[in-house]
Design a protein around this motif. Sequence first.
Motif, PDB file in Angstrom:
ATOM      1  N   VAL A  76       0.882  -1.160   0.000  1.00 61.91           N
ATOM      2  CA  VAL A  76       0.000   0.000   0.000  1.00 61.91           C
ATOM      3  C   VAL A  76       0.925   1.217   0.000  1.00 61.91           C
ATOM      4  N   PRO A  77       0.422   2.410  -0.353  1.00 57.76           N
ATOM      5  CA  PRO A  77       1.293   3.583  -0.397  1.00 57.76           C
ATOM      6  C   PRO A  77       2.104   3.802   0.871  1.00 57.76           C
ATOM      7  N   SER A  78       3.288   4.404   0.682  1.00 53.74           N
ATOM      8  CA  SER A  78       4.253   4.670   1.756  1.00 53.74           C
ATOM      9  C   SER A  78       4.999   3.415   2.180  1.00 53.74           C
ATOM     10  N   ILE A  79       5.456   2.626   1.221  1.00 57.74           N
ATOM     11  CA  ILE A  79       6.310   1.474   1.540  1.00 57.74           C
ATOM     12  C   ILE A  79       7.634   1.950   2.135  1.00 57.74           C
ATOM     13  N   TYR A  80       8.051   3.164   1.783  1.00 56.11           N
ATOM     14  CA  TYR A  80       9.300   3.729   2.280  1.00 56.11           C
ATOM     15  C   TYR A  80       9.319   3.798   3.805  1.00 56.11           C
ATOM     16  N   TYR A  81       8.161   4.030   4.418  1.00 57.15           N
ATOM     17  CA  TYR A  81       8.088   4.134   5.870  1.00 57.15           C
ATOM     18  C   TYR A  81       7.852   2.786   6.544  1.00 57.15           C
ATOM     19  N   GLN A  82       7.702   1.745   5.768  1.00 58.68           N
ATOM     20  CA  GLN A  82       7.476   0.414   6.326  1.00 58.68           C
ATOM     21  C   GLN A  82       8.757  -0.420   6.405  1.00 58.68           C
ATOM     22  N   TRP A  83       9.841   0.078   5.855  1.00 61.13           N
ATOM     23  CA  TRP A  83      11.067  -0.717   5.727  1.00 61.13           C
ATOM     24  C   TRP A  83      12.264   0.201   5.923  1.00 61.13           C
ATOM     25  N   ASP A  84      13.275  -0.262   6.628  1.00 57.05           N
ATOM     26  CA  ASP A  84      14.408   0.602   6.985  1.00 57.05           C
ATOM     27  C   ASP A  84      15.297   0.966   5.802  1.00 57.05           C
ATOM     28  N   ILE A  85      15.417   0.066   4.845  1.00 54.83           N
ATOM     29  CA  ILE A  85      16.318   0.300   3.714  1.00 54.83           C
ATOM     30  C   ILE A  85      15.506   0.812   2.531  1.00 54.83           C
ATOM     31  N   GLY A  86      15.601   2.101   2.265  1.00 54.69           N
ATOM     32  CA  GLY A  86      14.797   2.653   1.188  1.00 54.69           C
ATOM     33  C   GLY A  86      15.200   4.062   0.814  1.00 54.69           C
ATOM     34  N   ILE A  87      14.633   4.532  -0.293  1.00 53.79           N
ATOM     35  CA  ILE A  87      14.894   5.882  -0.795  1.00 53.79           C
ATOM     36  C   ILE A  87      13.562   6.505  -1.196  1.00 53.79           C
ATOM     37  N   HIS A  88      13.387   7.752  -0.814  1.00 54.31           N
ATOM     38  CA  HIS A  88      12.236   8.529  -1.285  1.00 54.31           C
ATOM     39  C   HIS A  88      12.757   9.605  -2.220  1.00 54.31           C
ATOM     40  N   PHE A  89      12.369   9.519  -3.487  1.00 54.33           N
ATOM     41  CA  PHE A  89      12.777  10.512  -4.481  1.00 54.33           C
ATOM     42  C   PHE A  89      11.656  11.526  -4.692  1.00 54.33           C
ATOM     43  N   SER A  90      12.019  12.799  -4.756  1.00 57.91           N
ATOM     44  CA  SER A  90      11.079  13.843  -5.126  1.00 57.91           C
ATOM     45  C   SER A  90      11.210  14.107  -6.619  1.00 57.91           C
ATOM     46  N   LEU A  91      10.086  14.210  -7.293  1.00 61.70           N
ATOM     47  CA  LEU A  91      10.087  14.320  -8.753  1.00 61.70           C
ATOM     48  C   LEU A  91       9.693  15.727  -9.211  1.00 61.70           C
ATOM     49  N   GLY A  92      10.077  16.048 -10.421  1.00 61.46           N
ATOM     50  CA  GLY A  92       9.641  17.299 -11.043  1.00 61.46           C
ATOM     51  C   GLY A  92      10.488  18.509 -10.761  1.00 61.46           C
ATOM     52  N   GLY A  93      11.547  18.337  -9.972  1.00 57.66           N
ATOM     53  CA  GLY A  93      12.423  19.465  -9.665  1.00 57.66           C
ATOM     54  C   GLY A  93      11.669  20.598  -8.993  1.00 57.66           C
ATOM     55  N   GLU A  94      11.951  21.799  -9.417  1.00 61.56           N
ATOM     56  CA  GLU A  94      11.280  22.977  -8.872  1.00 61.56           C
ATOM     57  C   GLU A  94      10.191  23.492  -9.824  1.00 61.56           C
ATOM     58  N   ILE A  95       9.820  22.653 -10.782  1.00 63.42           N
ATOM     59  CA  ILE A  95       8.839  23.084 -11.790  1.00 63.42           C
ATOM     60  C   ILE A  95       7.433  22.823 -11.261  1.00 63.42           C
ATOM     61  N   TYR A  96       6.608  23.849 -11.235  1.00 66.75           N
ATOM     62  CA  TYR A  96       5.241  23.719 -10.725  1.00 66.75           C
ATOM     63  C   TYR A  96       4.357  23.045 -11.783  1.00 66.75           C
ATOM     64  N   GLN A  97       3.282  22.390 -11.328  1.00 67.31           N
ATOM     65  CA  GLN A  97       2.407  21.657 -12.245  1.00 67.31           C
ATOM     66  C   GLN A  97       1.671  22.566 -13.235  1.00 67.31           C
ATOM     67  N   PHE A  98       1.466  23.833 -12.849  1.00 64.03           N
ATOM     68  CA  PHE A  98       0.696  24.737 -13.699  1.00 64.03           C
ATOM     69  C   PHE A  98       1.503  25.983 -14.063  1.00 64.03           C
ATOM     70  N   LYS A  99       1.221  26.509 -15.240  1.00 64.28           N
ATOM     71  CA  LYS A  99       1.803  27.783 -15.660  1.00 64.28           C
ATOM     72  C   LYS A  99       0.996  28.924 -15.053  1.00 64.28           C
ATOM     73  N   GLU A 100       1.447  30.140 -15.261  1.00 68.24           N
ATOM     74  CA  GLU A 100       0.750  31.309 -14.710  1.00 68.24           C
ATOM     75  C   GLU A 100      -0.659  31.473 -15.280  1.00 68.24           C
ATOM     76  N   ASN A 101      -0.892  30.967 -16.486  1.00 72.54           N
ATOM     77  CA  ASN A 101      -2.224  31.061 -17.093  1.00 72.54           C
ATOM     78  C   ASN A 101      -3.097  29.849 -16.745  1.00 72.54           C
ATOM     79  N   ASP A 102      -2.626  29.017 -15.804  1.00 80.32           N
ATOM     80  CA  ASP A 102      -3.344  27.836 -15.306  1.00 80.32           C
ATOM     81  C   ASP A 102      -3.326  26.651 -16.267  1.00 80.32           C
ATOM     82  N   ASP A 103      -2.604  26.750 -17.370  1.00 83.64           N
ATOM     83  CA  ASP A 103      -2.406  25.583 -18.230  1.00 83.64           C
ATOM     84  C   ASP A 103      -1.443  24.618 -17.548  1.00 83.64           C
ATOM     85  N   LEU A 104      -1.593  23.329 -17.862  1.00 81.50           N
ATOM     86  CA  LEU A 104      -0.643  22.357 -17.328  1.00 81.50           C
ATOM     87  C   LEU A 104       0.751  22.652 -17.852  1.00 81.50           C
ATOM     88  N   ASN A 105       1.733  22.520 -16.973  1.00 80.57           N
ATOM     89  CA  ASN A 105       3.120  22.744 -17.358  1.00 80.57           C
ATOM     90  C   ASN A 105       3.711  21.402 -17.806  1.00 80.57           C
TER      91      ASN A 105
END
Length: 221
Positions: A17-46
């Motif tokens: 189930v979600p959050s397997i990273y917190y269920q096991w000692d040996i693991g990595i949590h990667f953050s995706l997308g860098g610093e790019i926001y999901q939406f542009k200033e005009n609210d279109d998807l980025n």
Amino acid sequence: MNIMDYLNGRFPTVELVPSIYYQWDIGIHFSLGGEIYQFKENDDLNLERFRLVYKQTSTIFNELFEQNDDLFFVTNVYKHKTKEKRTKKLKVYQPFLKCKNNLNRIQVKTYPYPFELDEAEEFEMQQFSLLCKREDIRVNELLKAASNEDFPLKPKFGRYAIDYPDVFFVNITKDIIFFVYDDRGCEVIAREADQIRPLYEKYYDWVQEVDRKRIEKGLGE
């Protein structure tokens, strides 16, 4: 072998189930997308963000899974007990399997709904699993569909009354589990730290500072 026998033997404290990273000692949590926001200033998807997310998840998968590795392709489908009586494995599996004959080998087991909800008893989780090779599945499309959870993008998994399906890739050759929870991040756990330590070192910049202490403790660094 079925998925539960494998987990009980190799990852005895882990539930898929979600959050397997917190269920096991040996693991990595990667953050995706860098610093790019999901939406542009005009609210279109980025779309620049999503292209980066697709590239990151594909890169991680390719580091973890080789062509000859055996894996379980596992999908959790969350559904209403009475309103959705029929299983809908085709909506999740059919577009992503290269050989349709593999649909007949999919195993399914039903569990209680795993999340907190006022009316949780009205829902259930059906867990589908297929033992296969990497070459049997359309990996890039699957990773994109997992990343597209909250957005009107394709490919996409079939819709259900409650919650988006969750997909796990379980490498039983290397004892590694990979889970993309959405466009924000993904989780990797392993039975042995040596299996994923190089991954952490190679893609260190994809890990947030807040996660590094816990990760490094598990990896023995």
